[in-house]
Every structure is written in C-alpha cells, then in structure tokens.
Scaffold this motif. Structure first.
Motif, PDB file in Angstrom:
ATOM      1  N   VAL A  71      52.126 -15.741 -20.713  1.00  0.00           N
ATOM      2  CA  VAL A  71      51.862 -15.890 -19.283  1.00  0.00           C
ATOM      3  C   VAL A  71      52.291 -17.295 -18.896  1.00  0.00           C
ATOM      4  O   VAL A  71      51.914 -18.272 -19.547  1.00  0.00           O
ATOM      5  CB  VAL A  71      50.375 -15.678 -18.950  1.00  0.00           C
ATOM      6  CG1 VAL A  71      50.099 -16.014 -17.493  1.00  0.00           C
ATOM      7  CG2 VAL A  71      49.956 -14.248 -19.253  1.00  0.00           C
ATOM      8  N   THR A  72      53.086 -17.380 -17.826  1.00  0.00           N
ATOM      9  CA  THR A  72      53.542 -18.685 -17.342  1.00  0.00           C
ATOM     10  C   THR A  72      53.101 -18.860 -15.899  1.00  0.00           C
ATOM     11  O   THR A  72      53.340 -17.972 -15.062  1.00  0.00           O
ATOM     12  CB  THR A  72      55.067 -18.814 -17.436  1.00  0.00           C
ATOM     13  OG1 THR A  72      55.472 -18.664 -18.803  1.00  0.00           O
ATOM     14  CG2 THR A  72      55.520 -20.186 -16.939  1.00  0.00           C
TER      15      THR A  72
ATOM     16  N   VAL B  69      51.568 -23.656 -18.796  1.00  0.00           N
ATOM     17  CA  VAL B  69      51.322 -24.183 -17.457  1.00  0.00           C
ATOM     18  C   VAL B  69      52.406 -25.207 -17.151  1.00  0.00           C
ATOM     19  O   VAL B  69      52.493 -26.246 -17.816  1.00  0.00           O
ATOM     20  CB  VAL B  69      49.929 -24.824 -17.350  1.00  0.00           C
ATOM     21  CG1 VAL B  69      49.692 -25.334 -15.929  1.00  0.00           C
ATOM     22  CG2 VAL B  69      48.843 -23.830 -17.748  1.00  0.00           C
ATOM     23  N   LYS B  70      53.198 -24.894 -16.143  1.00  0.00           N
ATOM     24  CA  LYS B  70      54.294 -25.791 -15.769  1.00  0.00           C
ATOM     25  C   LYS B  70      53.834 -26.786 -14.706  1.00  0.00           C
ATOM     26  O   LYS B  70      53.014 -26.430 -13.853  1.00  0.00           O
ATOM     27  CB  LYS B  70      55.471 -24.977 -15.231  1.00  0.00           C
ATOM     28  CG  LYS B  70      56.143 -24.116 -16.287  1.00  0.00           C
ATOM     29  CD  LYS B  70      57.386 -23.463 -15.723  1.00  0.00           C
ATOM     30  CE  LYS B  70      58.161 -22.741 -16.794  1.00  0.00           C
ATOM     31  NZ  LYS B  70      59.433 -22.154 -16.262  1.00  0.00           N
ATOM     32  N   PRO B  71      54.349 -28.012 -14.766  1.00  0.00           N
ATOM     33  CA  PRO B  71      53.920 -29.019 -13.784  1.00  0.00           C
ATOM     34  C   PRO B  71      54.464 -28.710 -12.392  1.00  0.00           C
ATOM     35  O   PRO B  71      55.420 -27.957 -12.246  1.00  0.00           O
ATOM     36  CB  PRO B  71      54.528 -30.320 -14.338  1.00  0.00           C
ATOM     37  CG  PRO B  71      55.645 -29.891 -15.204  1.00  0.00           C
ATOM     38  CD  PRO B  71      55.300 -28.542 -15.759  1.00  0.00           C
TER      39      PRO B  71
ATOM     40  N   VAL C  58      44.754 -18.062 -12.888  1.00  0.00           N
ATOM     41  CA  VAL C  58      45.304 -17.241 -13.962  1.00  0.00           C
ATOM     42  C   VAL C  58      44.249 -16.267 -14.459  1.00  0.00           C
ATOM     43  O   VAL C  58      43.036 -16.561 -14.419  1.00  0.00           O
ATOM     44  CB  VAL C  58      45.802 -18.126 -15.125  1.00  0.00           C
ATOM     45  CG1 VAL C  58      44.651 -18.784 -15.867  1.00  0.00           C
ATOM     46  CG2 VAL C  58      46.666 -17.320 -16.091  1.00  0.00           C
ATOM     47  N   GLU C  59      44.689 -15.110 -14.883  1.00  0.00           N
ATOM     48  CA  GLU C  59      43.813 -14.140 -15.530  1.00  0.00           C
ATOM     49  C   GLU C  59      44.505 -13.669 -16.800  1.00  0.00           C
ATOM     50  O   GLU C  59      45.641 -13.202 -16.766  1.00  0.00           O
ATOM     51  CB  GLU C  59      43.522 -12.944 -14.622  1.00  0.00           C
ATOM     52  CG  GLU C  59      42.631 -11.913 -15.312  1.00  0.00           C
ATOM     53  CD  GLU C  59      42.277 -10.741 -14.421  1.00  0.00           C
ATOM     54  OE1 GLU C  59      41.201 -10.758 -13.800  1.00  0.00           O
ATOM     55  OE2 GLU C  59      43.093  -9.785 -14.349  1.00  0.00           O
TER      56      GLU C  59
ATOM     57  N   SER D 197      47.599 -25.297 -21.399  1.00  0.00           N
ATOM     58  CA  SER D 197      48.647 -24.616 -22.158  1.00  0.00           C
ATOM     59  C   SER D 197      48.216 -24.492 -23.611  1.00  0.00           C
ATOM     60  O   SER D 197      47.944 -25.485 -24.283  1.00  0.00           O
ATOM     61  CB  SER D 197      49.954 -25.407 -22.080  1.00  0.00           C
ATOM     62  OG  SER D 197      50.463 -25.423 -20.771  1.00  0.00           O
ATOM     63  N   ALA D 198      48.156 -23.252 -24.084  1.00  0.00           N
ATOM     64  CA  ALA D 198      47.659 -22.981 -25.434  1.00  0.00           C
ATOM     65  C   ALA D 198      47.739 -21.480 -25.656  1.00  0.00           C
ATOM     66  O   ALA D 198      48.168 -20.723 -24.782  1.00  0.00           O
ATOM     67  CB  ALA D 198      46.215 -23.459 -25.594  1.00  0.00           C
TER      68      ALA D 198
END
Lengths: 113, 113
Positions: free
Chosen positions: B11-12, B111-113, B19-20, B86-87
C-alpha cells in the motif's frame, strides 16, 4: 524493565554445518517463549513455544530443535543446516498465553550457503 | 486451525493521507486479534489487540483497528500517516486455548513525502 537479547545478530553458515541461536530475557520471571522463522520478505512461521523450563512444544517440523535450559533462555539449534533454513529468526516472549502481546527480539539473520 | 489473510501486499500513500490495512481471519472459536509493525531488518513491535468489548481498539502512534465478527475482519486504520509509518504491518490471530499465534503475510506500507 524487561529486555530480550538475541545472539548472534547475523550468521553465515555452510550447508550441513551445525547451528545454535540464542535468546535471553531479563527482568521477567517464567515468561512464555517463542521462536519464529521469517523468510526474506515473508510471513512469520511459529516454530516452537515454551511455557516452562525444560518443556518445549514444536509447532512445525523444519529439521530444527529448541531447548529451554533456564527460565530466561531459549535455544534454537540443528546439527545439519539446509539451504531452506536461511531467513530471519525471531525470539519473542509474553507474560502468559495467546492473549498476551508478544515482545520480540531484534532477530538473527541466517544465510546458509 | 486459524488462518489470517492480508489481501494487500503493498500500500502506498502520501504523508497526511488516511490509510486502512485489511485483515481477515478464519476461525470458529474464541480468538485474540493483534497488529504488529516491523521496520526493515528488525523485530516486530506490538500496536494493538482485541479480544472482546468495544470493537474499535486504540493503539500506539494513532493507530486503531475495528473488529467485525460478521465480516471476520480486523482492519487497521490511521487518520493521518507520517513517513515514519513506512514499515510492514502484520495481523495476527491466536486461539484462546493454546499458545499458537498465526501471522498474516504482511502489508508493506510506503508513505511518500
């Protein structure tokens, strides 16, 4: 505070050689102890658990064995490594049964060549 | 035997998004449900768990999860993610009468900045 320490941090071993991985928990008496194996990028597979000294239950057969020689120590071993043993080995403890949260060590990365 | 299914391998999202992460389980008896987070090359850390009572449980770092018996689900949510989230996230299920804890295959959250 409780601490969990796994050793070694990483190992590179030859196929057919023996292996011993260790896990020590400090600050907690009579913990439940667990060994998990994680393939690279994969899920965790429970290998063993122990609720008391000298007693270990096997969950899956991967040509590995485990022992609990002391209340705070959990050992994972085999006399002959296979290529399929490569992966990440995680030790964990909990206060009680399956309803309790697991506290994981930092893991041991094993590469079998 | 319990089974755990995490349908999304990756998931990105962008920082600040909600987020789910989905988790479905299969088991006929009483169970405990948990979520854990794993940063690269490290052991797992506990986020939250559910056994009974309020189906929405709060965890660390703003995470929450909602249990649904009808859907056999235990989805993890966060309203606003940070890059440090992010993990890989693992859902786990365990029966109340043994020490076997089963993990899903994990969902890699980026997770993108």
């Amino acid at each position: 505070a409780q601490t969990i320490h796994q050793w070694p941090v990483a190992e590179i071993k030859a196929v057919g050689s023996p292996l011993s991985l260790g896990c020590t928990i400090k600050g907690k008496s009579s913990p439940n102890l667990y060994w998990y194996w994680q393939a690279t990028g994969g899920t965790l597979q429970q290998l063993f658990y122990s609720i008391t000294v000298g007693q270990v239950e096997s969950v899956v057969q991967l040509n590995l064995s485990a022992s609990r020689p002391k209340d705070d120590q959990f050992i994972l071993s085999t006399e002959k490594l296979l290529l399929s043993h490569s992966g990440f080995y995680l030790c964990a403890w909990s206060s009680g049964g399956s309803n309790e949260r697991l506290f994981f060590g930092h893991g041991t990365k094993l590469s079998v060549l | 035997t319990q089974t755990v299914s995490q349908s999304d391998a990756h998931v990105t999202v962008f920082e600040g998004d909600s987020v789910e992460l989905r988790c479905n389980y299969s088991y006929g008896g009483s169970i405990y449900l948990s979520w854990y987070i794993q940063h690269h090359g490290r052991g797992l850390q506990f986020l939250l768990k559910y056994y009974s009572g309020n189906p929405v449980v709060q965890g660390v770092n703003g995470f929450e999860a909602e249990f649904s018996k009808s859907d056999s689900s235990f989805h993890l949510r966060k309203a606003s993610v940070h890059w440090s989230d992010s993990a890989v996230y693992f859902c786990a299920v365990s029966a109340t009468n043994n020490n076997r804890i089963f993990f899903g295959d994990g969902t890699q959250l980026v997770v993108k900045p």
